[in-house]
Design a protein around this motif. Structure first.
Motif, PDB file in Angstrom:
ATOM      1  N   ALA A 167      12.174  10.035   4.118  1.00  0.00           N
ATOM      2  CA  ALA A 167      11.567   9.053   3.217  1.00  0.00           C
ATOM      3  C   ALA A 167      10.071   8.926   3.473  1.00  0.00           C
ATOM      4  CB  ALA A 167      12.249   7.704   3.385  1.00  0.00           C
ATOM      5  N   PHE A 198       7.601  10.904   1.318  1.00  0.00           N
ATOM      6  CA  PHE A 198       7.219  10.357   0.001  1.00  0.00           C
ATOM      7  C   PHE A 198       6.123   9.312   0.146  1.00  0.00           C
ATOM      8  CE2 PHE A 198      11.515  11.923  -0.634  1.00  0.00           C
ATOM      9  CZ  PHE A 198      11.329  12.705  -1.752  1.00  0.00           C
ATOM     10  N   GLN A 199       6.249   8.537   1.215  1.00  0.00           N
ATOM     11  CA  GLN A 199       5.217   7.509   1.390  1.00  0.00           C
ATOM     12  C   GLN A 199       3.858   8.141   1.703  1.00  0.00           C
ATOM     13  OE1 GLN A 199       7.717   5.002   3.817  1.00  0.00           O
ATOM     14  NE2 GLN A 199       6.735   3.217   2.862  1.00  0.00           N
ATOM     15  N   ALA A 214       2.642   9.528  -1.594  1.00  0.00           N
ATOM     16  CA  ALA A 214       2.223   8.499  -2.553  1.00  0.00           C
ATOM     17  C   ALA A 214       0.912   7.867  -2.125  1.00  0.00           C
ATOM     18  CB  ALA A 214       3.300   7.429  -2.661  1.00  0.00           C
ATOM     19  N   GLN A 258      -0.461   4.525  -4.309  1.00  0.00           N
ATOM     20  CA  GLN A 258       0.749   4.590  -5.116  1.00  0.00           C
ATOM     21  C   GLN A 258       0.659   5.673  -6.183  1.00  0.00           C
ATOM     22  OE1 GLN A 258       1.569   0.492  -6.327  1.00  0.00           O
ATOM     23  NE2 GLN A 258       2.403   0.143  -4.306  1.00  0.00           N
ATOM     24  N   GLU A 259       0.391   6.877  -5.718  1.00  0.00           N
ATOM     25  CA  GLU A 259       0.368   8.019  -6.638  1.00  0.00           C
ATOM     26  C   GLU A 259       1.800   8.355  -7.051  1.00  0.00           C
ATOM     27  OE1 GLU A 259      -2.406   9.184  -7.518  1.00  0.00           O
ATOM     28  OE2 GLU A 259      -3.840   8.894  -5.893  1.00  0.00           O
ATOM     29  N   ARG A 260       1.888   8.985  -8.216  1.00  0.00           N
ATOM     30  CA  ARG A 260       3.173   9.608  -8.556  1.00  0.00           C
ATOM     31  C   ARG A 260       3.295  10.861  -7.692  1.00  0.00           C
ATOM     32  NH1 ARG A 260       2.648  10.627 -14.650  1.00  0.00           N
ATOM     33  NH2 ARG A 260       4.519  11.835 -14.281  1.00  0.00           N
ATOM     34  N   VAL A 261       4.504  11.136  -7.195  1.00  0.00           N
ATOM     35  CA  VAL A 261       4.641  12.255  -6.260  1.00  0.00           C
ATOM     36  C   VAL A 261       5.506  13.360  -6.851  1.00  0.00           C
ATOM     37  CG1 VAL A 261       4.438  10.629  -4.371  1.00  0.00           C
ATOM     38  CG2 VAL A 261       6.691  11.410  -5.057  1.00  0.00           C
ATOM     39  N   PHE A 262       5.171  14.575  -6.453  1.00  0.00           N
ATOM     40  CA  PHE A 262       5.903  15.754  -6.920  1.00  0.00           C
ATOM     41  C   PHE A 262       6.206  16.623  -5.718  1.00  0.00           C
ATOM     42  CE2 PHE A 262       2.974  14.186 -10.078  1.00  0.00           C
ATOM     43  CZ  PHE A 262       3.786  14.022 -11.180  1.00  0.00           C
ATOM     44  N   TYR A 263       7.390  17.193  -5.705  1.00  0.00           N
ATOM     45  CA  TYR A 263       7.725  18.061  -4.580  1.00  0.00           C
ATOM     46  C   TYR A 263       8.808  19.019  -4.996  1.00  0.00           C
ATOM     47  CZ  TYR A 263      12.068  15.457  -3.889  1.00  0.00           C
ATOM     48  OH  TYR A 263      13.301  14.902  -4.071  1.00  0.00           O
ATOM     49  N   ASN A 276      11.533  17.576  -7.623  1.00  0.00           N
ATOM     50  CA  ASN A 276      11.447  17.019  -8.976  1.00  0.00           C
ATOM     51  C   ASN A 276      10.435  17.779  -9.829  1.00  0.00           C
ATOM     52  OD1 ASN A 276       9.063  16.173  -7.889  1.00  0.00           O
ATOM     53  ND2 ASN A 276       9.310  14.017  -8.416  1.00  0.00           N
ATOM     54  N   THR A 290      -0.629  12.613  -8.122  1.00  0.00           N
ATOM     55  CA  THR A 290      -1.656  12.352  -9.134  1.00  0.00           C
ATOM     56  C   THR A 290      -2.976  12.066  -8.432  1.00  0.00           C
ATOM     57  OG1 THR A 290      -0.719  10.145  -9.168  1.00  0.00           O
ATOM     58  CG2 THR A 290      -0.178  11.570 -11.008  1.00  0.00           C
ATOM     59  N   ASN A 304       8.185   7.429 -11.446  1.00  0.00           N
ATOM     60  CA  ASN A 304       7.468   8.572 -10.861  1.00  0.00           C
ATOM     61  C   ASN A 304       7.393   9.727 -11.855  1.00  0.00           C
ATOM     62  OD1 ASN A 304       6.203   9.809  -8.490  1.00  0.00           O
ATOM     63  ND2 ASN A 304       7.935  11.214  -8.613  1.00  0.00           N
ATOM     64  N   TRP A 333       5.134  -1.579  -8.097  1.00  0.00           N
ATOM     65  CA  TRP A 333       4.608  -0.241  -7.801  1.00  0.00           C
ATOM     66  C   TRP A 333       3.774   0.220  -8.978  1.00  0.00           C
ATOM     67  CZ3 TRP A 333       5.680   5.328  -8.399  1.00  0.00           C
ATOM     68  CH2 TRP A 333       5.189   6.086  -7.326  1.00  0.00           C
ATOM     69  N   ARG A 334       2.512   0.593  -8.691  1.00  0.00           N
ATOM     70  CA  ARG A 334       1.593   1.129  -9.695  1.00  0.00           C
ATOM     71  C   ARG A 334       1.350   0.163 -10.854  1.00  0.00           C
ATOM     72  NH1 ARG A 334       0.622   6.542  -9.854  1.00  0.00           N
ATOM     73  NH2 ARG A 334       0.446   6.515 -12.098  1.00  0.00           N
ATOM     74  N   ALA A 347       7.467   4.602  -2.531  1.00  0.00           N
ATOM     75  CA  ALA A 347       7.845   5.979  -2.821  1.00  0.00           C
ATOM     76  C   ALA A 347       9.022   6.447  -1.968  1.00  0.00           C
ATOM     77  CB  ALA A 347       6.649   6.896  -2.597  1.00  0.00           C
ATOM     78  N   SER A 348       9.291   5.749  -0.842  1.00  0.00           N
ATOM     79  CA  SER A 348      10.390   6.205   0.005  1.00  0.00           C
ATOM     80  C   SER A 348      11.730   6.099  -0.730  1.00  0.00           C
ATOM     81  CB  SER A 348      10.413   5.408   1.303  1.00  0.00           C
ATOM     82  OG  SER A 348      10.725   4.068   1.036  1.00  0.00           O
ATOM     83  N   ALA A 358      13.445   9.272  -1.908  1.00  0.00           N
ATOM     84  CA  ALA A 358      14.271  10.100  -1.031  1.00  0.00           C
ATOM     85  C   ALA A 358      15.749   9.928  -1.381  1.00  0.00           C
ATOM     86  CB  ALA A 358      14.016   9.719   0.421  1.00  0.00           C
ATOM     87  N   ARG A 405      19.491  15.423  -0.507  1.00  0.00           N
ATOM     88  CA  ARG A 405      19.727  14.319   0.405  1.00  0.00           C
ATOM     89  C   ARG A 405      20.952  13.525  -0.031  1.00  0.00           C
ATOM     90  NH1 ARG A 405      15.765  10.636   3.834  1.00  0.00           N
ATOM     91  NH2 ARG A 405      17.179   8.876   4.031  1.00  0.00           N
TER      92      ARG A 405
END
Lengths: 465, 343
Positions: free
Chosen positions: A71, A74-75, A78, A82-87, A100, A154, B90, B111-112, B316-317, B320, B326
């Motif tokens: 987890a 992701f933090q 982000a 608080q960016e949108r995250v991609f992985y 995603n 982002t 997201n 968030w955001r 964002a966690s 997960a 997961r």
């Protein structure tokens, strides 16, 4: 006339503005790009950290990479913005094991990531994302296939950080400009102080004070001060000349007037009409001479102090011929051989005041007639050069001594002779007229032992060759 | 998962009918939030905004998530499945809300500025009164585990909890439990040995408890349970004394909302003082705002049960939890652990 052509302060300020502006644009561009770079570096390291965290979690199980994404990854991705995250975790076959990005990673990027870590900034939907991909070799029981990890987010955090950094640089720059302007203002003030001091010095002077200036000035103002001093010197000279002229004129006028007085007194004491008649004749002659003297003084004064009139284009040849013709007919010229050297065939055009030129020629002729013995030859002519013309008059009279030559054009100078009938003002008038037309008066010995006086005048552009 | 309740719908549509006649702008809300629970808020909204025609669609969390990704898009999406809500945001399916209410909202619950946690629902254990006749009721996770081990025969088939596969909320809660303590898996094993019944929703568990089918329910939504026990005295709600998870419903305005203005109006009402006052006073959803007064506020809950409330963080966690691998790994372990004590 003095017109105000801007202020020095304004000019200096303008240059400062140009310098600061030019430098500022460059500095700000530099600040902007370096802010962007710094923000990118800071956030790219977050991507790297997140990727490492994910890489730590990859294990092989049943010939498949298995990753329990932490987890924290992701933090980190982000960030606090608080960016949108991609992985995505992609196996050797190009299949997304988890993530995603859903096929967003192009085969070309994957190929590049095999060689070295990849950094990309690409638009997705309506926002741009920063993507980082790296290939990872990991060991497993059944297979040792490489796995690629792609992470991205982002850009709002980068933009926020970059603009924050840029704003800081901008603030610093503006403060610097403000400070520079203040310093410049002080500098301008102190730089202009000598000028102000000079102005005070000049203003405090009495109207007729023409002593040289005594002032401390910077090197840049030395020329100006020098010029002022030389102007004062010239003023002094011309005032001295004026005083001398006035003194001389009074003296010159006093002599004939004293003669008149004594002649008339003697005549009054006599009772003989014959003596009266003789005295009257003397008085008449002396009065005529005095009147001519007064006229010449007047014309000299007019020449020296009247302001320049409008210049006309005139043909010097014609003017000269007319004057000589006129003078040849006068009584005074009857005992001399007054002649004209051959004149140029084309007109000799100069810019001049016609009356002054005629006055000058007349004075030259009059001068020659008065200071040469009877029967002398007097010749006038023009010597035409490329851009100037010399009007000359020559005689075969006795001439003057070498030491006298330079002083002949001073008023009341009669070549050491007081016997002739002249007033001593002729050449002084000629000299004044020549100066007035930016010409040069030269007094030399002539080829025939007499005197040669020439006046060089510049030709006007209208002359045809 | 919160099941669609037909009679509630009829009741409410009857109430809303006079307003619908006047309504002009429609507003589609896809919500995994029991209509009966939130009715006072919806009524108040319709009263203060008669120009908006509320189309409130109460569905399960998974169905809400599916609707959010499908066209035509709803205006507002509300769900208790926090990881899925976060995943949709997201994915860029939300639009930011720029308003005073959004700005004033506590940073830990948004968030955001796109998605907002607007409730504060403790996760509780519910048991029947008759349990107390046989044993000391469990007040902590460890006590529950001890009961399951020591009273295995008596509790056989009488414990219920969420199904992690069929309920997004249940899955999230178990993930969070597993994050806090590895001993959670001992509890899962013990529940498996006691033939735990897995239900889809809190209401199903409450029904089973009231019917006497179950004696203990684990990980129920406190909001529903507290309201239920007001009319069902045979049940006791226990907020665990070691730690209590807190779930927050999350709401966002859809990026492609057909009526964005109405959606903003609704969210501002929901996050504003009036909406939060109704939430705190007339629903068991608990307002998180500190300055709102009422029986149901996060502050009052904290005062009652102490500082052992652990909200599932909105950050964002959460993503997960929806990571496919997961999730698969978690469910695989769940299935392994729940059967591990089988003879």
């Amino acid at each position: 006339m003095i017109t105000i052509n801007g202020t020095l302060k304004f000019r200096l300020a303008l240059w400062l503005l140009i310098a600061v502006g030019g430098l500022g644009v460059f500095l700000l561009i530099e600040a902007y790009t370096s802010a962007q770079r710094a923000a990118d570096r800071a956030f790219d390291s977050q991507l790297e950290a997140a990727q490492l965290t994910i890489a730590e979690a990859i294990q092989w199980q049943d010939g498949q990479p298995v990753v329990e994404i932490p987890a924290a990854a992701f933090q980190i991705l982000a960030t606090n913005q608080q960016e949108r995250v991609f992985y995505a975790v992609i196996d050797a076959a190009g299949q997304e094991v988890t993530g995603n990005l859903k096929g967003f990673v192009q085969p070309a990027w994957r190929k590049k990531a095999k060689q070295h870590p990849v950094w990309l900034t690409i638009p997705q939907d309506d926002v741009a994302i920063r993507l980082h991909g790296r290939e990872l070799d990991s060991a497993g029981w059944e297979s040792q296939e490489p796995v690629q990890i792609w992470v991205g987010h982002t850009l709002s955090g980068r933009q926020a950080l970059a603009s924050q950094l840029f704003e800081r640089s901008l603030t610093r720059f503006l403060l610097m400009v403000l400070l520079a302007s203040l310093l410049m203002l002080l500098a301008i003030k102190s730089a202009l102080r000598p000028i102000r001091r000079l102005r005070h010095l000049l203003r405090r002077r009495d109207a007729d004070d023409i002593r040289p200036l005594h002032a401390q000035v910077p090197a840049e103002l030395f020329d100006l001060a020098e010029t002022l001093n030389s102007l004062f010197a010239r003023q002094r000279e011309s005032r001295d000349a004026l005083l001398r002229l006035t003194a001389d004129a009074s003296h010159q006028l006093k002599t004939p007037l004293a003669g008149l007085q004594s002649t008339s007194e003697l005549a009054l004491q006599s009772t003989n009409p014959q003596e009266w008649y003789q005295a009257l004749e003397t008085v008449h002659e002396s009065a005529a001479r005095t009147s001519r003297l007064a006229n010449q003084l007047l014309s000299l004064a007019r020449l020296r102090h009247a302001s320049a009139q409008t210049l006309e284009s005139l043909d010097l040849g014609t003017t000269l011929r007319d004057c000589v013709m006129e003078w040849a007919e006068r009584d005074i010229a009857q005992h001399h051989d007054l002649g004209l050297a051959p004149l140029p065939s084309t007109p000799v055009r100069i810019k001049a005041e016609p009356w002054a030129i005629r006055e000058m020629i007349g004075n030259l002729i009059d001068n020659a007639l008065r200071h040469t013995p009877r029967g002398s030859e007097i010749t006038l002519g023009l010597d035409r050069g490329t851009d100037e013309v010399a009007l000359f008059i020559e005689d075969n009279g006795p001439g003057v001594s070498e030491a006298m030559l330079d002083r002949l054009h001073h008023p009341f100078e009669r070549a050491g002779r007081q016997d002739t009938l002249g007033s001593g003002l002729g050449l002084a008038i000629v000299d004044s007229i020549a100066r007035r037309h930016e010409g040069v008066l030269r007094v030399q010995r002539s080829t025939t032992s007499g005197l040669r006086v020439s006046v060089s005048l510049s030709l006007s552009g209208l002359n045809e060759k | 998962m919160i099941r669609f309740r037909l009679h509630t719908l009829f009741l409410l549509s009857g109430l809303l009918l006079p307003c619908i006649a006047l309504a002009q702008t429609p507003l589609v809300i896809e919500a995994a939030l029991d209509r009966q629970v939130v009715a006072p808020l919806l009524e108040a909204f319709t009263r203060s905004h008669p120009e908006i025609e509320l189309d409130y669609r109460d569905r399960s969390t998974l169905e809400v998530d599916r609707q959010a990704q499908r066209a035509p898009a709803p205006d507002v999406v509300i769900s208790s499945a926090m990881p899925w809500q976060m995943a949709r945001v997201n994915d860029g399916l939300a639009q930011p809300l720029e308003s005073k209410q959004a700005r004033d909202w506590p940073a830990w619950a948004k968030w955001r500025d796109e998605v907002f946690g607007f409730t504060f629902e403790p996760i509780v254990t519910v048991y029947r009164l008759e349990l107390a006749r046989h044993m000391l009721p469990p007040t902590t996770h460890a006590a529950l585990y001890r009961l399951l081990v020591t009273q295995k025969r008596l509790l056989q088939g009488r414990i219920t909890t969420y199904s992690p596969t069929r309920s997004g909320v249940g899955y999230t809660l178990f993930q969070q439990d597993a994050r806090y303590s590895p001993r959670f898996w001992d509890l899962v094993a013990a529940m498996g040995a006691a033939d735990v019944e897995l239900e889809d929703s809190t209401q199903d568990m409450l029904d089973g408890l009231s019917d006497g089918k179950y004696w203990i329910g684990y990980n129920l939504l406190g909001s529903y349970a507290l309201r239920w026990v007001q009319t069902h005295p045979e049940l006791i709600v226990q907020v665990p004394k070691d730690y209590a998870l807190v779930m927050m419903r999350m709401a966002f305005i859809h990026r492609d909302a057909p009526h964005p203005e109405a959606a903003k109006t609704f969210l501002n009402f929901l996050l504003g003082s009036e909406g939060q006052r109704i939430l705190a006073g007339r629903t068991p959803l608990f307002s998180i705002l500190a300055d709102v007064m009422g029986p149901y506020t996060a502050q009052r809950l904290r005062d009652q049960v102490g500082e052992r409330l652990y909200p599932i963080p909105i950050d964002a966690s959460l993503l997960a939890f929806v990571d496919a691998q997961r999730r698969d790994a978690f469910l695989a372990r769940w299935n392994r652990e729940i059967r591990i004590l089988e003879p």
